[in-house]
Design an enzyme around this catalytic site. Structure first.
Site, PDB file in Angstrom:
ATOM      1  N   SER A 212       0.738  -1.166   0.009  1.00  0.00           N
ATOM      2  CA  SER A 212       0.120   0.003   0.023  1.00  0.00           C
ATOM      3  C   SER A 212       0.798   1.282  -0.093  1.00  0.00           C
ATOM      4  CB  SER A 212      -0.723  -0.021   1.093  1.00  0.00           C
ATOM      5  OG  SER A 212      -1.568   1.299   1.491  1.00  0.00           O
TER       6      SER A 212
ATOM      7  N   TYR B  41      -3.172  -0.746   9.970  1.00  0.00           N
ATOM      8  CA  TYR B  41      -3.138  -1.057   8.601  1.00  0.00           C
ATOM      9  C   TYR B  41      -1.910  -0.726   8.131  1.00  0.00           C
ATOM     10  CZ  TYR B  41      -4.291  -1.355   3.732  1.00  0.00           C
ATOM     11  OH  TYR B  41      -4.020  -1.364   2.392  1.00  0.00           O
TER      12      TYR B  41
END
Length: 263
Positions: free
Chosen positions: A140, A153
């Site tokens: 990400s 996350y």
């Protein structure tokens, strides 16, 4: 499986990025194993791909947040006929550290970290023995950012980045390709599931999943081990790695740096 068609296993294949990988790989000569929790969506996609391509498509419903689900997928990889693994399954459980739902955090880490690690290890063993194969691990763009509410996350994806780069070092000379894929904002239901909305992002920041997958596959052809599809100049990544090296060379000495010495 037709011997001329390699087999790809895609996790999180029922929608979004995983679905796009399945479609592109089927069209480019791969048989498939589709993994996700939602069996009905997998069956629908499998039927579409069988009709549209010559691919054999196997459906493997599994919840990668459970031991049984991970064991089922690793057992499938351990059969030794997976030539291409896409570790796409993952999601975001967000919240400020002082407000974290620790159970939700643990469940997310089970998928984003533990499952990815176990599937990667299984694939590396099988592929190294055959001296060929490809593994793509989804990261990400938030690994380069520090965002309130994103500690869990973001840390999980920093793990993916570090784990994958170590895999790349270990894969050197084995015939196995390992790609770190670093998406930005992608037009999928990921954001709604995480409690956000694509409407919160300017359109120029949102990429379509097909474009992401095409970039990933093109990067493999170009032998680019780290694919950041939005990055205009790969030298910026090279500079990032060079900066790491500058820190690394001085990260362990027998004395603290001079600034820590008393006056």
């Amino acid at each position: 499986m037709n011997d001329a068609r390699p087999r790809a296993l895609v996790t999180g294949a029922s929608a979004g990025i995983g679905k796009s990988y399945a479609e592109h790989l089927a069209r480019t000569g791969h048989d498939l194993v589709l993994v996700a929790r939602r069996a009905d969506r997998l069956e629908t996609l499998a039927a579409e791909l069988r009709e549209a391509t010559q691919a054999e498509v196997e459906v493997l419903p599994a919840d990668l947040g459970t031991d049984d689900g991970v064991d089922a997928v690793t057992a499938r990889i351990d059969k030794g006929d997976t030539a291409f693994l896409v570790n796409n399954a993952g999601y975001a459980a967000r919240g400020k550290v002082t407000e974290l739902d620790t159970q939700a955090l643990a469940a997310m880490l089970s998928v984003n970290i533990v499952a990815l690690s176990k599937l990667s290890a299984s694939a590396m063993r099988s592929m190294t023995a055959l001296r060929r194969g490809t593994i793509v691990n989804l990261c990400s763009g938030t690994v380069f950012m520090r965002l309130p509410g994103n500690a869990g996350y973001g840390a999980s994806k920093n793990y993916v980045m570090a784990f994958t780069r170590h895999m790349q070092a270990e894969a050197a000379g084995t015939g196995v390709r390992v790609q770190l894929l670093v998406p930005g904002v992608i037009a999928t239901d990921f954001h709604e599931i995480a409690g956000n909305s694509l409407d919160n992002f300017p359109p120029e920041r949102v990429m379509q999943p097909d474009d992401l997958v095409v970039a990933s596959l093109r990067a493999l052809e170009m032998e680019e081990p780290v694919c950041i599809p939005s990055l205009p100049d790969i030298r910026n990544w090279d500079n990032y790695v060079a900066a790491e090296a500058l820190v690394a060379k001085d990260s362990s000495h027998d004395r603290p740096a001079p600034r820590y010495h008393g006056a």
